[in-house]
Design a protein around this motif. Structure first.
Motif, PDB file in Angstrom:
ATOM      1  N   ALA A 387     -36.333 -28.664  -2.284  1.00 44.89           N
ATOM      2  CA  ALA A 387     -37.004 -29.367  -3.382  1.00 44.89           C
ATOM      3  C   ALA A 387     -36.101 -30.418  -4.016  1.00 44.89           C
ATOM      4  CB  ALA A 387     -37.481 -28.377  -4.434  1.00 44.89           C
ATOM      5  N   ILE A 388     -34.854 -30.076  -4.233  1.00 44.14           N
ATOM      6  CA  ILE A 388     -33.929 -31.000  -4.897  1.00 44.14           C
ATOM      7  C   ILE A 388     -33.644 -32.232  -4.040  1.00 44.14           C
ATOM      8  CG2 ILE A 388     -31.783 -29.967  -4.018  1.00 44.14           C
ATOM      9  CD1 ILE A 388     -30.635 -30.379  -6.853  1.00 44.14           C
ATOM     10  N   ARG A 389     -33.876 -32.125  -2.724  1.00 43.19           N
ATOM     11  CA  ARG A 389     -33.591 -33.252  -1.833  1.00 43.19           C
ATOM     12  C   ARG A 389     -34.587 -34.401  -2.018  1.00 43.19           C
ATOM     13  NH1 ARG A 389     -31.884 -32.044   4.195  1.00 43.19           N
ATOM     14  NH2 ARG A 389     -31.288 -34.252   3.864  1.00 43.19           N
ATOM     15  N   LEU A 390     -35.695 -34.126  -2.692  1.00 41.94           N
ATOM     16  CA  LEU A 390     -36.625 -35.208  -2.988  1.00 41.94           C
ATOM     17  C   LEU A 390     -36.028 -36.198  -3.992  1.00 41.94           C
ATOM     18  CD1 LEU A 390     -38.588 -33.274  -1.524  1.00 41.94           C
ATOM     19  CD2 LEU A 390     -40.339 -33.989  -3.136  1.00 41.94           C
ATOM     20  N   ASN A 391     -34.889 -35.828  -4.589  1.00 39.06           N
ATOM     21  CA  ASN A 391     -34.208 -36.715  -5.529  1.00 39.06           C
ATOM     22  C   ASN A 391     -33.294 -37.713  -4.823  1.00 39.06           C
ATOM     23  OD1 ASN A 391     -35.397 -35.102  -7.423  1.00 39.06           O
ATOM     24  ND2 ASN A 391     -33.526 -33.986  -7.958  1.00 39.06           N
ATOM     25  N   GLU A 392     -33.042 -37.495  -3.530  1.00 41.95           N
ATOM     26  CA  GLU A 392     -32.079 -38.317  -2.812  1.00 41.95           C
ATOM     27  C   GLU A 392     -32.549 -39.763  -2.710  1.00 41.95           C
ATOM     28  OE1 GLU A 392     -31.487 -36.420   0.955  1.00 41.95           O
ATOM     29  OE2 GLU A 392     -30.443 -34.677   0.106  1.00 41.95           O
ATOM     30  N   ARG A 393     -31.584 -40.667  -2.583  1.00 47.31           N
ATOM     31  CA  ARG A 393     -31.844 -42.108  -2.410  1.00 47.31           C
ATOM     32  C   ARG A 393     -32.784 -42.618  -3.502  1.00 47.31           C
ATOM     33  NH1 ARG A 393     -32.784 -43.132   3.974  1.00 47.31           N
ATOM     34  NH2 ARG A 393     -32.528 -45.308   3.271  1.00 47.31           N
ATOM     35  N   ASN A 394     -32.393 -42.263  -4.742  1.00 40.74           N
ATOM     36  CA  ASN A 394     -33.143 -42.722  -5.916  1.00 40.74           C
ATOM     37  C   ASN A 394     -34.601 -42.268  -5.865  1.00 40.74           C
ATOM     38  OD1 ASN A 394     -33.475 -44.047  -8.390  1.00 40.74           O
ATOM     39  ND2 ASN A 394     -34.082 -45.972  -7.393  1.00 40.74           N
ATOM     40  N   TYR A 395     -34.792 -40.989  -5.552  1.00 32.77           N
ATOM     41  CA  TYR A 395     -36.128 -40.361  -5.539  1.00 32.77           C
ATOM     42  C   TYR A 395     -37.083 -41.026  -4.533  1.00 32.77           C
ATOM     43  CZ  TYR A 395     -34.309 -38.608  -9.991  1.00 32.77           C
ATOM     44  OH  TYR A 395     -33.528 -38.028 -10.959  1.00 32.77           O
ATOM     45  N   GLU A 396     -36.542 -41.448  -3.399  1.00 32.13           N
ATOM     46  CA  GLU A 396     -37.341 -42.181  -2.417  1.00 32.13           C
ATOM     47  C   GLU A 396     -38.594 -41.409  -1.986  1.00 32.13           C
ATOM     48  OE1 GLU A 396     -36.842 -44.283   2.005  1.00 32.13           O
ATOM     49  OE2 GLU A 396     -35.514 -42.634   1.409  1.00 32.13           O
ATOM     50  N   LEU A 397     -38.425 -40.156  -1.570  1.00 32.36           N
ATOM     51  CA  LEU A 397     -39.567 -39.380  -1.081  1.00 32.36           C
ATOM     52  C   LEU A 397     -40.540 -39.052  -2.207  1.00 32.36           C
ATOM     53  CD1 LEU A 397     -37.846 -36.943   1.447  1.00 32.36           C
ATOM     54  CD2 LEU A 397     -39.018 -39.109   1.900  1.00 32.36           C
ATOM     55  N   ALA A 417     -50.495 -33.826  -1.286  1.00 34.12           N
ATOM     56  CA  ALA A 417     -49.559 -34.500  -2.197  1.00 34.12           C
ATOM     57  C   ALA A 417     -49.494 -33.796  -3.549  1.00 34.12           C
ATOM     58  CB  ALA A 417     -49.977 -35.961  -2.373  1.00 34.12           C
ATOM     59  N   ALA A 418     -50.641 -33.407  -4.076  1.00 33.41           N
ATOM     60  CA  ALA A 418     -50.664 -32.675  -5.354  1.00 33.41           C
ATOM     61  C   ALA A 418     -49.934 -31.344  -5.212  1.00 33.41           C
ATOM     62  CB  ALA A 418     -52.106 -32.444  -5.793  1.00 33.41           C
ATOM     63  N   HIS A 419     -50.184 -30.653  -4.100  1.00 31.46           N
ATOM     64  CA  HIS A 419     -49.505 -29.377  -3.842  1.00 31.46           C
ATOM     65  C   HIS A 419     -47.990 -29.566  -3.818  1.00 31.46           C
ATOM     66  CE1 HIS A 419     -47.486 -26.681  -0.932  1.00 31.46           C
ATOM     67  NE2 HIS A 419     -48.228 -25.735  -1.482  1.00 31.46           N
ATOM     68  N   ASP A 420     -47.523 -30.648  -3.152  1.00 27.13           N
ATOM     69  CA  ASP A 420     -46.086 -30.876  -3.019  1.00 27.13           C
ATOM     70  C   ASP A 420     -45.443 -31.210  -4.359  1.00 27.13           C
ATOM     71  OD1 ASP A 420     -46.534 -30.418  -0.381  1.00 27.13           O
ATOM     72  OD2 ASP A 420     -45.940 -32.401   0.335  1.00 27.13           O
ATOM     73  N   VAL A 421     -46.136 -31.950  -5.192  1.00 21.83           N
ATOM     74  CA  VAL A 421     -45.619 -32.236  -6.529  1.00 21.83           C
ATOM     75  C   VAL A 421     -45.450 -30.935  -7.302  1.00 21.83           C
ATOM     76  CG1 VAL A 421     -46.192 -33.257  -8.767  1.00 21.83           C
ATOM     77  CG2 VAL A 421     -46.481 -34.597  -6.682  1.00 21.83           C
ATOM     78  N   GLY A 422     -46.435 -30.055  -7.178  1.00 23.40           N
ATOM     79  CA  GLY A 422     -46.346 -28.764  -7.859  1.00 23.40           C
ATOM     80  C   GLY A 422     -45.189 -27.933  -7.364  1.00 23.40           C
TER      81      GLY A 422
END
Length: 503
Positions: A387-397, A417-422
């Motif tokens: 989950a924390i890796r979604l922050n990489e490269r200035n929150y690219e993903l 997409a909604a599920h992944d945000v959750g």
């Protein structure tokens, strides 16, 4: 006298001309057969009619709309329509008069029928001998006048044939001869072509695309086209419903652009791989498949950045390009280079999925914009570890997720997409502030009023993950209330659970 004979002479030689003109590092644009192209292309069909027009030059002379010198030159030129060697000698011996007559007629005559004829005649004469463009360039240079102005003014006429025939001549002037188009004029012309591409149901779209194909073979013109967001226009047209000929021509334009490594890097943001992958998987035309594969090969070969190459390869795999090229590679082709492209794609794409981590798989799927309920989305371990890796490269993903929530019309994509945000905020609590700043919270809230029950359900679950702290307890209560067979989180066509009826 008509210029049908000249047209026939130009057409008879145009097969070799097209092969020479369109050979670009070995690949040849095969506009099927010249006859078929002329019959189906709106401009060529009209040009065949225009060539049979009889112009009364005597009346223009008597009305003092043309000079005696122009009259004599036109009469003599038409009299040699069936004698190419003598016509060539006339044009070479009177090169200044050749340019003077045509520029004079375009400046003084306004009648559509005559302008159509003059432009078509000039186009045929240029097609017959490419070096003739320099005759016109030298003539205007000697007079310190802009060679493009007479043709640019015609681009704003009401008659579509005049407009697009003038555009063809501009493209030939820009690509043939000893001097390239100057920057200011080039930007003006490319912007005009870009606007023409955007016109819905443009009956001259093939001609516009043809001009662009010629221009983008010239490396100095490519960056300028990119700077006016030409790639975005190509992507928009290709993502709509266009026939196979337009698909071929516009992907050909992308292929020309992809010879430049820095342009390949700029292409990343336009989501071209999914668009062209759909074309590859759906098209039954070999010429279309061939140019798409050639373009995909450039996307993998040209970048100096190995990470960009890997990302492109994974995006192709996720868009089912590997499966399609494996099927295509089983056939026999006369085009050896196409076979080589297919072998290359199969090898590179197969190697790209070796040692692929679950996070690489997720990133590839997300960047392709083709979210589906693949195993990584439902994996507790995946989200706990990544989950924390979604922050990489200035929150690219994470920004890609937000963009999908904002722009996608696909219910499945919105659900995932909604599920992944959750899941992101559930396993990375600090992410609640991040998704709020990015606008994801507001987008998910809007989805609660969606007409699709699955979208509403997944939005509701995501909102609850964003709003509450003790998700595990609340999650169990929701699962208990969900009716049998309604595992909406699995992405099927499940009915909407009672918990979201009043949402």
């Amino acid at each position: 006298m008509s210029y049908t004979q000249l047209s026939q002479n130009a057409t008879e030689g145009s097969v070799s001309t097209l092969l020479r003109m369109d050979t670009f590092n070995g690949h040849i644009e095969d506009i099927d057969k010249i006859g078929m192209y002329a019959a189906t292309n709106q401009l060529q069909h009209r040009a065949n009619e225009v060539r049979n027009t009889r112009i009364n030059w005597q009346s223009y002379l008597q009305g003092q709309m043309i000079d005696p010198e122009d009259y004599d030159f036109m009469v003599k030129l038409e009299s040699l329509s069936a004698v190419p060697e003598q016509r060539k000698a006339l044009l070479e011996a009177n090169s200044d008069q050749f340019a003077r007559t045509f520029f004079s007629m375009l400046a003084k005559i306004s009648k559509d029928q005559t302008v159509q004829y003059v432009l078509t005649l000039l186009d045929d004469l240029l097609q017959e001998e490419k070096t003739r463009v320099d005759v016109f360039k030298r003539y205007m240079e000697q007079r310190k006048e802009n060679v493009w102005s007479p043709f640019f003014s015609l681009l704003h006429r009401q008659d579509g044939f005049i407009v697009n025939q003038a555009s063809r001549i501009v493209a030939k002037f820009a690509c043939w001869g000893s001097r390239l188009m100057e920057q200011t004029d080039l930007v003006h012309y490319l912007n005009w072509l870009n606007e023409q591409l955007r016109i819905p149901s443009n009956e001259y779209l093939q001609t516009v695309a043809r001009c662009l194909q010629m221009l983008l073979r010239v490396s100095q013109y490519r960056q300028v086209f990119c700077d006016i967001d030409g790639i975005g226009t190509l992507a928009n047209v290709l993502s709509g419903k266009v026939n196979y000929q337009i698909q071929y021509q516009l992907v050909f334009c992308l292929w020309c652009l992809s010879f430049d490594a820095d342009i390949v890097a700029r292409m990343k943001k336009y989501n071209l791989i999914p668009i062209c992958a759909d074309i590859l998987c759906e098209s039954e035309k070999e010429k279309v498949n061939r140019i798409v594969c050639a373009f995909f090969r450039h996307l993998l070969e040209k970048p100096a950045d190995s990470q960009l190459t890997q990302e492109s390869a994974l995006a192709m795999v996720h868009c089912k390009v590997l499966k399609q090229v494996e099927l295509l590679a089983q056939k026999k082709y006369d085009d050896i280079e196409h076979e080589d492209d297919l072998k290359y794609l199969v090898e590179v794409l197969s190697n790209s999925i070796h040692d692929l981590s679950s996070f690489d798989e997720y990133a590839s799927e997300l960047k392709a914009g083709r979210l589906e309920w693949s195993p990584v989305h439902k994996s507790e371990r995946f989200w706990r570890e990544n989950a924390i890796r979604l922050n990489e490269r200035n929150y690219e993903l994470l920004k890609i997720l937000v963009r999908l929530l904002e722009s996608s019309k696909d219910s499945l994509v919105l659900c995932v997409a909604a599920h992944d945000v959750g899941e992101y905020v559930r396993h990375y609590p600090r992410g609640k502030t991040v998704i709020e700043q990015l606008g994801a919270k507001e987008l998910v809230m809007k989805m609660l009023s969606s007409e699709d029950p699955n979208v509403r359900y997944n939005a509701l679950i995501a909102v609850q993950k964003i709003m509450v702290h003790n998700w595990e307890y609340l999650g169990k209560q929701i699962e208990e209330k969900q009716p049998a067979g309604g595992a909406t989180g699995g992405g099927g066509s499940a009915a909407k659970p009672a918990a979201s009826v009043n949402s």
